[in-house]
Scaffold this motif. Sequence first.
Motif, PDB file in Angstrom:
ATOM      1  N   GLY A   1      -4.464   2.674  -5.515  1.00 55.42           N
ATOM      2  CA  GLY A   1      -3.465   2.653  -6.629  1.00 55.42           C
ATOM      3  C   GLY A   1      -3.145   4.360  -7.270  1.00 55.42           C
ATOM      4  N   ILE A   2      -3.841   5.172  -6.634  1.00 58.84           N
ATOM      5  CA  ILE A   2      -3.973   6.583  -7.001  1.00 58.84           C
ATOM      6  C   ILE A   2      -2.726   7.334  -6.807  1.00 58.84           C
ATOM      7  CG2 ILE A   2      -5.017   8.897  -6.780  1.00 58.84           C
ATOM      8  CD1 ILE A   2      -7.556   7.260  -5.918  1.00 58.84           C
ATOM      9  N   ALA A   3      -2.069   7.066  -5.362  1.00 63.48           N
ATOM     10  CA  ALA A   3      -0.857   7.452  -5.306  1.00 63.48           C
ATOM     11  C   ALA A   3      -0.200   7.137  -4.304  1.00 63.48           C
ATOM     12  CB  ALA A   3      -0.985   9.088  -4.951  1.00 63.48           C
ATOM     13  N   LEU A   4       1.149   7.457  -3.670  1.00 60.50           N
ATOM     14  CA  LEU A   4       1.621   6.788  -2.714  1.00 60.50           C
ATOM     15  C   LEU A   4       2.143   5.395  -2.747  1.00 60.50           C
ATOM     16  CD1 LEU A   4      -0.373   8.239   0.220  1.00 60.50           C
ATOM     17  CD2 LEU A   4       1.736   9.092  -0.595  1.00 60.50           C
ATOM     18  N   SER A   5       2.431   4.891  -3.716  1.00 64.30           N
ATOM     19  CA  SER A   5       2.812   3.514  -4.175  1.00 64.30           C
ATOM     20  C   SER A   5       4.042   3.403  -3.542  1.00 64.30           C
ATOM     21  CB  SER A   5       2.699   3.138  -5.444  1.00 64.30           C
ATOM     22  OG  SER A   5       3.464   3.703  -6.339  1.00 64.30           O
ATOM     23  N   GLY A   6       4.586   2.138  -2.814  1.00 65.25           N
ATOM     24  CA  GLY A   6       5.875   2.019  -2.411  1.00 65.25           C
ATOM     25  C   GLY A   6       6.206   2.828  -1.161  1.00 65.25           C
ATOM     26  N   VAL A   7       5.078   3.510  -0.525  1.00 63.12           N
ATOM     27  CA  VAL A   7       5.477   4.395   0.691  1.00 63.12           C
ATOM     28  C   VAL A   7       4.970   3.554   1.707  1.00 63.12           C
ATOM     29  CG1 VAL A   7       4.870   6.285   1.859  1.00 63.12           C
ATOM     30  CG2 VAL A   7       5.472   6.426  -0.700  1.00 63.12           C
ATOM     31  N   ASP A   8       5.981   3.519   2.847  1.00 63.06           N
ATOM     32  CA  ASP A   8       5.461   2.916   4.096  1.00 63.06           C
ATOM     33  C   ASP A   8       4.868   3.599   5.039  1.00 63.06           C
ATOM     34  OD1 ASP A   8       5.484   1.062   6.447  1.00 63.06           O
ATOM     35  OD2 ASP A   8       7.412   1.168   6.848  1.00 63.06           O
ATOM     36  N   LEU A   9       3.617   3.707   4.880  1.00 62.57           N
ATOM     37  CA  LEU A   9       2.705   4.697   5.744  1.00 62.57           C
ATOM     38  C   LEU A   9       2.883   4.688   7.283  1.00 62.57           C
ATOM     39  CD1 LEU A   9      -0.687   4.366   3.688  1.00 62.57           C
ATOM     40  CD2 LEU A   9       1.179   6.122   3.349  1.00 62.57           C
ATOM     41  N   LYS A  10       3.267   3.519   7.886  1.00 58.28           N
ATOM     42  CA  LYS A  10       3.335   3.532   9.268  1.00 58.28           C
ATOM     43  C   LYS A  10       4.499   4.308   9.632  1.00 58.28           C
ATOM     44  CE  LYS A  10       0.852  -0.747   9.994  1.00 58.28           C
ATOM     45  NZ  LYS A  10       1.048  -2.066  10.430  1.00 58.28           N
TER      46      LYS A  10
END
Length: 191
Positions: free
Chosen positions: A83-92
């Motif tokens: 939960g530090i960063a990149l929430s809601g980002v589709d990493l794939k």
Amino acid sequence: MATLEDTWQDTMVSLFDAHGVREPLLDILTWENPKETGMLFVSGVMLYVVTNVLNLGLMMVIGIIAILQLLLFRVAKYIQDKGIALSGVDLKKEFVVTPKPETVSTVVHVVGDMFRLVEETIKSLALSKDYLRLLEGFVTLIFVSAVGRVMDLPSLLLLVWTLSFVVLPVYKQNEAMFDGLLGGVEKLKGE
């Protein structure tokens, strides 16, 4: 598909149109999307630096990129899970370095057709009874040999790669000046 009687400009335009890559290629070369074009340009230059200057093999470079992509994905996934960063980002979708299979297939087909046209041109030139065409082919081969003595192939490819990204934007910014110069040359030819 293009025929041998066409000019090289007509041949390339019809080849790109046949594969449906003319508009996307023009968008890239005119810097319509600077981020995408810049990444493509820098990746080509970096490929030259890594393979020619650092003297690494191409398969080694592909392996290093794959490992770095995996590590980057794992680190980003860890950061996202905590939960530090990149929430809601589709990493794939965000951390993909490899091109789409359709893109690779299209590039292979276009390059194959270019080689086929060069082969057909050389065959028609070799079988020609037109001495002017034979002389033109001979002079072209001498010129290409002279360029090959001055520059090695990777450096020549880097030069062509760089010019392909620079010439069209410079022309578009100074179109009136270049057209005036070319018009003056045409007037001199006409006299």
